[in-house]
Design an enzyme around this catalytic site. Structure first.
Site, PDB file in Angstrom:
ATOM      1  N   GLU A   1      25.660  24.855  72.390  1.00  0.00           N
ATOM      2  CA  GLU A   1      25.237  23.725  73.234  1.00  0.00           C
ATOM      3  C   GLU A   1      23.816  23.239  72.909  1.00  0.00           C
ATOM      4  O   GLU A   1      23.497  22.079  73.100  1.00  0.00           O
ATOM      5  CB  GLU A   1      25.314  24.094  74.721  1.00  0.00           C
ATOM      6  CG  GLU A   1      24.358  25.197  75.121  1.00  0.00           C
ATOM      7  CD  GLU A   1      24.284  25.437  76.617  1.00  0.00           C
ATOM      8  OE1 GLU A   1      24.930  24.739  77.399  1.00  0.00           O
ATOM      9  OE2 GLU A   1      23.539  26.370  77.003  1.00  0.00           O
TER      10      GLU A   1
ATOM     11  N   THR B   1      21.248  38.111  80.244  1.00  0.00           N
ATOM     12  CA  THR B   1      21.576  36.723  79.910  1.00  0.00           C
ATOM     13  C   THR B   1      22.717  36.694  78.917  1.00  0.00           C
ATOM     14  O   THR B   1      22.719  37.436  77.928  1.00  0.00           O
ATOM     15  CB  THR B   1      20.410  35.877  79.336  1.00  0.00           C
ATOM     16  OG1 THR B   1      20.951  34.610  78.932  1.00  0.00           O
ATOM     17  CG2 THR B   1      19.692  36.480  78.161  1.00  0.00           C
ATOM     18  N   ILE B   2      23.673  35.853  79.245  1.00  0.00           N
ATOM     19  CA  ILE B   2      24.819  35.734  78.326  1.00  0.00           C
ATOM     20  C   ILE B   2      24.361  35.185  76.978  1.00  0.00           C
ATOM     21  O   ILE B   2      25.006  35.416  75.971  1.00  0.00           O
ATOM     22  CB  ILE B   2      25.928  34.830  78.904  1.00  0.00           C
ATOM     23  CG1 ILE B   2      25.429  33.397  79.123  1.00  0.00           C
ATOM     24  CG2 ILE B   2      26.518  35.411  80.167  1.00  0.00           C
ATOM     25  CD1 ILE B   2      26.547  32.381  79.230  1.00  0.00           C
ATOM     26  N   ASP B   3      23.234  34.459  76.970  1.00  0.00           N
ATOM     27  CA  ASP B   3      22.771  33.836  75.717  1.00  0.00           C
ATOM     28  C   ASP B   3      22.431  34.875  74.642  1.00  0.00           C
ATOM     29  O   ASP B   3      22.339  34.544  73.466  1.00  0.00           O
ATOM     30  CB  ASP B   3      21.537  32.963  75.966  1.00  0.00           C
ATOM     31  CG  ASP B   3      21.885  31.705  76.753  1.00  0.00           C
ATOM     32  OD1 ASP B   3      23.054  31.581  77.159  1.00  0.00           O
ATOM     33  OD2 ASP B   3      21.000  30.864  76.956  1.00  0.00           O
TER      34      ASP B   3
ATOM     35  N   LYS C   1      47.730  18.875  65.191  1.00  0.00           N
ATOM     36  CA  LYS C   1      47.492  17.504  65.621  1.00  0.00           C
ATOM     37  C   LYS C   1      46.032  17.205  65.949  1.00  0.00           C
ATOM     38  O   LYS C   1      45.564  16.095  65.766  1.00  0.00           O
ATOM     39  CB  LYS C   1      48.360  17.283  66.866  1.00  0.00           C
ATOM     40  CG  LYS C   1      48.510  15.880  67.308  1.00  0.00           C
ATOM     41  CD  LYS C   1      49.707  15.710  68.250  1.00  0.00           C
ATOM     42  CE  LYS C   1      49.519  16.411  69.576  1.00  0.00           C
ATOM     43  NZ  LYS C   1      50.619  16.257  70.495  1.00  0.00           N
TER      44      LYS C   1
ATOM     45  N   MET D   1      28.095  27.820  75.417  1.00  0.00           N
ATOM     46  CA  MET D   1      26.745  27.993  75.963  1.00  0.00           C
ATOM     47  C   MET D   1      25.855  28.776  75.003  1.00  0.00           C
ATOM     48  O   MET D   1      26.338  29.471  74.098  1.00  0.00           O
ATOM     49  CB  MET D   1      26.789  28.711  77.297  1.00  0.00           C
ATOM     50  CG  MET D   1      26.818  27.767  78.468  1.00  0.00           C
ATOM     51  SD  MET D   1      26.514  28.664  79.987  1.00  0.00           S
ATOM     52  CE  MET D   1      26.724  27.339  81.166  1.00  0.00           C
ATOM     53  N   GLY D   2      24.591  28.710  75.291  1.00  0.00           N
ATOM     54  CA  GLY D   2      23.571  29.349  74.467  1.00  0.00           C
ATOM     55  C   GLY D   2      22.518  28.277  74.265  1.00  0.00           C
ATOM     56  O   GLY D   2      22.642  27.443  73.375  1.00  0.00           O
TER      57      GLY D   2
ATOM     58  N   GLY E   1      20.826  32.371  85.389  1.00  0.00           N
ATOM     59  CA  GLY E   1      22.284  32.216  85.392  1.00  0.00           C
ATOM     60  C   GLY E   1      22.993  33.555  85.526  1.00  0.00           C
ATOM     61  O   GLY E   1      22.478  34.579  85.086  1.00  0.00           O
TER      62      GLY E   1
ATOM     63  N   ARG F   1      30.673  33.029  81.928  1.00  0.00           N
ATOM     64  CA  ARG F   1      29.618  33.643  82.730  1.00  0.00           C
ATOM     65  C   ARG F   1      30.201  34.320  83.965  1.00  0.00           C
ATOM     66  O   ARG F   1      29.662  35.298  84.459  1.00  0.00           O
ATOM     67  CB  ARG F   1      28.669  32.532  83.195  1.00  0.00           C
ATOM     68  CG  ARG F   1      27.362  32.538  82.546  1.00  0.00           C
ATOM     69  CD  ARG F   1      26.472  31.401  82.876  1.00  0.00           C
ATOM     70  NE  ARG F   1      26.504  30.796  84.179  1.00  0.00           N
ATOM     71  CZ  ARG F   1      25.613  29.884  84.594  1.00  0.00           C
ATOM     72  NH1 ARG F   1      24.635  29.534  83.805  1.00  0.00           N
ATOM     73  NH2 ARG F   1      25.697  29.345  85.771  1.00  0.00           N
TER      74      ARG F   1
END
Ligand code: FBP
Length: 704
Positions: free
Chosen positions: A360, A226-228, A271, A279-280, A106, A571
């Site tokens: 996620e 990786t963003i994770d 409300k 993500m992850g 990704g 991302r």
């Protein structure tokens, strides 16, 4: 279109002002493209060398020794400046090289800067050096789809997000055929080195490619992306070598900005509960950082839930003869109870709203889901082992997949012996909604990862939460607290005595609470009437005062949610200054490793968690980090994913502030507004808060 209309549009488009505001470039983009990230001290020197540092040790897996014999002996490499190199050195440094680079997996903000720095360093060493970009990820290597990167193309992407310059893909080079084709491509292109920018699986691939091409003299260098945030490396003594993969900071900041905007909205109209899936895939690092950045009311951390122990069940097992296995691990039912508890407690102080962050991949740690994932993975792997076609290609529809699984169970039952899918599994599976059944039977990605981004995790969890809240609304718990002043004002305005009605309507009227809670037995207008009649405040034939009805109606909460998914947007975000700087220095590290002849190494920056002046570029040997793990039902040698460490200071801080951020007390919430990502100014942190806390937590003053 009429001639007149066409003339008008052409005239409009020709206007300088119209052109000016509709061109795709803009001052922000120009500022980004022309920004020069600072270089680590060592890269201020024209030449660098690498030297192995035996101080950092790794415990090597036997399987790595067997499969990667030329790579396991690699040591950690320090990159050092060299001021007066000899002729041989400079000749080797400047000899013409062709370097290929590929993005794998990704997108993660900052990747373009890895290329830009590699390009800058290579061209500075020798203007004839060539940087070739493999298109569309590893497929580009397998199929020899390559483009030579020009300065113009590189400049167009400096400091910009995404992987648009050469695109990306998730193919894994995991068969002898794909490996042979890749090697063939690298040889045909006469590559000196191949750079693989990717996550744990892609760096695993880099180590195998390095082994495969060692005999050809083609070096392979990995880059932690990786963003994770789950590519983090320590040595055998626990010393941090790579605190975080690149892209994590930007994605977390981007999610945090959006989520903090929701906090602001929620705090305004009171409300909705905003359910934010972030993500992850397996690790909850992103959720943890979002919690620190925004102080959202509730944040689930998968690793934390995985450790859950049901104290009551454990105690019950201790007093009986049974073992307490059932007490360990989180169930969907219990998770929904945990969330409901927060919702109910906030409602009691008038806050029937809030922000909930869900990683996620959280379902992966839920006991019953884990069982399904393991069982279905085994069944599918077994099918693929014994059939010529692939399970997912053979059975396209959910029903067909389920029929196969049930049929298999029937056949196994008839045979007797251990049955992987028993009738209890069938019953449990039938209980879950079809969209989730489908999610569980979705094809794994090329790396064998469960595709959690395709599963509506939030829908599964919130479905159960809603059901349980309905039960709680009928009983005692889920009531909206009524502000005492409001109650008094409303009743007095209608000429009704609040003091007489208060103790009848509310369970906490006499204890000075700021928020009043309707008595548990009042669950409808009928029971309201019964309570008031019983207290002789009205007679059987008179009406309930309007103000009292209004108060009752207000006390019945409506549970309204808005769901959001934060993933692809973050991302694709433009990188933070931290990620721009990090990735640029990673690219420079890559070139230094290549000229030193290294292979099977991952470029990294040590001390990322500290001030920039203390950043230390290094090469981390990949093979010694690898171990055996289950992938697609088989054991495979891979780089370990780093999950959230429940003993880390960052997690401890989030844990300690859980109650404060839930804010189930009268008064304002404790939201934090991190603001937008930008290069300059005081609003942006210089590095992830997770890293800052983990670093502070190491210091003596805190350890005390
Ligand atoms: P990488 O590990 O390849 O960096 O990707 C991580 C990730 O962004 C996850 O957070 C997410 O689950 C997944 O990619 C989504 O994958 P896809 O792009 O295939 O939908």
């Amino acid at each position: 279109m009429t001639e007149g209309r066409a003339k008008f549009i052409n005239g409009l488009l020709a206007k300088a002002g119209v052109r000016e505001v509709t061109v795709s470039s803009n001052p922000i983009l120009d500022e980004r493209r022309s920004y020069h990230p600072p270089r680590c001290d060592v890269f201020k020197s024209r030449y660098t060398i690498t030297s192995p540092d035996p101080d950092f040790r790794f415990s090597v897996d036997h399987e790595a020794e067997r499969q990667l014999p030329d790579m396991v002996k690699n040591k950690l490499l320090r990159i050092e400046a060299i001021d007066s190199p000899d002729k041989n050195f400079t000749e080797n440094y400047s000899r013409k090289r062709t370097i290929g680079i590929v993005f794998s997996g990704g997108p993660a903000p900052g990747g373009h800067n890895v290329i830009a720095a590699l390009f800058d360093a290579a061209k500075a060493a020798n203007p004839d050096n060539r940087i070739l970009g493999f298109m569309m990820g590893p497929d580009g290597i397998i199929d020899n789809q390559v483009t030579e990167l020009t300065r113009k193309r590189v400049n167009a992407y400096r400091n910009l997000g995404g992987f648009g310059m050469i695109k990306t893909g998730r193919t894994k080079i995991d068969t002898p055929e794909k490996m042979a084709l890749s090697r063939d491509t690298c040889k045909k292109l006469d590559l000196d080195a191949l750079v693989v920018v990717g996550g744990d699986d892609s760096n695993t691939n880099a180590a195998f490619l390095a082994q495969e091409m060692a005999a050809d003299g083609i070096q392979v260098i990995g880059v932690p992306k990786t963003i994770d945030g789950d590519v983090q490396v320590r040595d055998a003594n626990g010393r941090v070598l790579c605190a975080m993969s690149f892209g994590f900071h930007t994605a977390a900041r981007s999610f945090s900005q959006q989520i903090s905007n929701l906090c602001t909205d929620c705090n305004s109209d009171m409300k909705y509960w905003h359910i934010c899936k972030v993500m992850g895939r397996s690790a909850s690092h992103l959720a943890l950082e979002v919690a620190l950045q925004t102080h959202a009311n509730m944040t689930l951390i998968g690793e934390d839930l995985a450790e859950y122990v049901d104290a009551d069940k454990l105690m019950a097992s201790e007093t009986s003869d049974r073992t307490g296995f059932g007490a360990y691990g989180m169930t969907l039912r219990h998770l929904s109870r945990v969330i409901c508890d927060g919702i109910v407690r906030r409602a009691a102080v008038g806050k029937n709203c809030g922000v909930l962050v869900i990683p996620e991949g959280v379902l992966e740690v839920i006991k019953e889901i884990q069982v399904f994932i393991i069982k279905l993975t085994t069944i599918i792997a077994e099918y693929n082992k014994t059939h010529d076609d692939d399970f997912h290609q053979r059975f396209l529809r959910l029903e067909d997949k389920l029929d196969y699984v049930r049929d298999l169970a029937r056949r196994l039952r008839q045979k007797g012996g251990v049955n992987i899918w028993n009738s209890h599994d069938d019953e449990l599976f039938n209980d879950i909604p079809p969209f989730f059944q489908e999610g569980l039977l979705t094809e794994r990605d090329a790396h064998g990862n469960f595709q959690f981004s395709l599963v509506e995790t939030d829908k599964v969890i919130m479905g159960m939460v809603k059901d349980h809240l309905d039960v709680l609304r009928e009983t005692v718990a889920y009531k909206l607290g009524i502000e005492r002043n409001f109650y008094t004002y409303l009743l007095e305005r209608d000429g009704v005595d609040p003091g007489s009605y208060g103790p009848v309507l509310f369970s906490n009227y006499t204890d000075n609470s700021h928020y009043l809670l309707i008595r548990p037995e009042i669950i409808s207008k009928k029971t309201l009437r019964q309570a008031i009649e019983k207290a002789k405040l009205i007679s059987v034939d008179s009406d309930i005062p309007g103000a009292v009805i209004r108060i009752y109606e207000k006390s019945v909460p409506k549970f309204k949610t808005q769901t959001h998914f934060y993933g692809y947007d973050g991302r694709g975000s433009s990188p933070t200054e931290f990620d721009c700087r990090y990735t640029y220095n990673l690219g420079l590290t890559v070139f230094s490793l290549i000229v030193s002849g290294a292979t099977g190494q991952m470029a990294a920056i040590m001390n990322l968690e500290k001030d920039f002046s203390r950043w230390v570029p290094i090469g981390i040997p990949i093979a010694p980090l690898m171990h055996l793990e289950e992938r697609k039902g088989k054991l495979a040698l891979v780089l370990e994913k780093s999950l959230v460490d429940l003993h880390s200071p960052a997690f401890r801080v989030v844990e300690a502030y859980r109650e404060k951020w839930l804010s189930a007390v009268p008064g304002d919430d404790d939201y934090r507004l991190p603001g937008p990502i930008r290069f300059a100014g005081v609003s942006e942190e210089t590095r992830p808060i997770t890293l800052v806390l983990n670093d502070l937590g190491q210091s003596d003053e805190v350890d005390g």
